[in-house]
Design an enzyme around this catalytic site. Structure first.
Site, PDB file in Angstrom:
ATOM      1  N   LYS A   1       0.738  -1.438   0.158  1.00 16.15           N
ATOM      2  CA  LYS A   1      -0.138  -0.107   0.076  1.00 16.15           C
ATOM      3  C   LYS A   1       0.949   1.172  -0.199  1.00 16.15           C
ATOM      4  O   LYS A   1       1.758   1.524   0.918  1.00 16.15           O
ATOM      5  CB  LYS A   1      -0.814   0.095   1.063  1.00 16.15           C
ATOM      6  CG  LYS A   1      -2.046   0.736   1.172  1.00 16.15           C
ATOM      7  CD  LYS A   1      -3.016   0.412   2.246  1.00 16.15           C
ATOM      8  CE  LYS A   1      -4.392   1.295   2.273  1.00 16.15           C
ATOM      9  NZ  LYS A   1      -5.235   0.914   3.552  1.00 16.15           N
TER      10      LYS A   1
HETATM   11  O1  G3P Z   1      -9.239   2.102   3.913  1.00 15.30           O
HETATM   12  C1  G3P Z   1      -9.316   3.419   4.381  1.00 15.30           C
HETATM   13  C2  G3P Z   1      -9.852   3.693   5.736  1.00 15.30           C
HETATM   14  O2  G3P Z   1      -8.856   2.948   6.806  1.00 15.30           O
HETATM   15  C3  G3P Z   1     -10.109   4.828   6.241  1.00 15.30           C
HETATM   16  O3  G3P Z   1     -11.275   4.883   6.908  1.00 15.30           O
HETATM   17  O4  G3P Z   1     -12.943   5.452   8.289  1.00 15.30           O
HETATM   18  O5  G3P Z   1     -10.326   6.230   8.925  1.00 15.30           O
HETATM   19  O6  G3P Z   1     -11.934   7.204   6.818  1.00 15.30           O
HETATM   20  P1  G3P Z   1     -11.691   6.091   7.698  1.00 15.30           P
END
Ligand code: G3P
Length: 218
Positions: free
Chosen positions: A87
């Site tokens: 990633k």
């Molecule tokens: O896959 C990306 C993710 O981990 C971000 O999610 O909910 O932290 O915006 P969030």
């Protein structure tokens, strides 16, 4: 559409895997920290533990932000298990690293994508997956789903093979809208996946079926 779970929590990963609908896992440094996984060796061991549970791709994020560092880290991560997808953040050296890994046949996931232009660059660099963050766009009053729509159009216009991995999914409607648009993959928490199960008419209907069966079999 492929379902990935966005967590480093082994119990959630196991539960999704046992449900039989899991195609992969995405992690990031924040998700690792949330589980208390810190330090290089612990993080590496945790990736191995995730790979042992899941049948499918497991995204492991590099910490370096320079090309040489990303290549070194990414190659070490990729060597851990054939399920590992490196990633890489959407920054200038990240684009170079995407191209490098693409040439070497190592799978990549380009993360922190918030615009169609960034997604176009990721595809041109040969990323395996591009991760537009829907929820974080919604958080700043910008429709995250519009971005998925735009990327789908652009990729289809030119036949780019990069898979659209809708990330920062927060709830079941995000998943349904991604499926309507044609995102290749969505990654979200276990709660968003299991919320797809729920409908009150299912519960009411099952209760009635079981009650009627019990009446007839006294
Ligand atoms: O896959 C990306 C993710 O981990 C971000 O999610 O909910 O932290 O915006 P969030």
């Amino acid at each position: 559409m492929k379902f990935f779970i966005d967590t480093a929590n082994l119990s959630d990963i196991k539960e999704a895997q046992e449900l039989g609908v899991l195609d992969g896992v995405t992690t990031n440094p924040s998700l690792m920290a949330k589980e208390g996984i810190t330090g290089h060796d612990n993080i590496i061991n945790h990736y191995k533990a995730i790979c042992a549970i899941v049948d499918g791709d497991v995204s492991a994020e590099v910490i370096s932000t320079d090309f040489e560092g990303m290549v070194k880290e990414g190659e070490a991560l990729a060597a851990l298990d054939e399920k590992i997808v490196v990633k890489i953040p959407m920054i200038k050296d990240g684009v170079k690293a995407l191209k490098y890994f693409s040439n070497k046949g190592i799978k990549t996931n380009c993360t922190l994508v918030f615009s169609a232009g960034q997604a176009l660059l990721a595809a041109k660099a040969g990323a395996t997956y591009v991760s537009p963050f829907i929820g974080r766009l919604d958080d700043v009053s910008t429709d995250g789903m519009d971005l998925i729509d735009k990327i789908r159009l652009i990729y289809d216009n030119y036949g780019y093979q990069t898979e659209i991995l809708a990330a920062s999914v927060r709830h079941p409607m995000h998943i349904i809208q991604c499926a309507e648009i044609g995102a290749d993959v969505m990654t979200g928490p276990l709660s968003a996946i299991t919320a797809l199960l729920k409908h009150p008419l299912t519960d009411i209907g099952l209760e009635k079926f079981l009650a009627d069966y019990a009446k007839g079999n006294k």
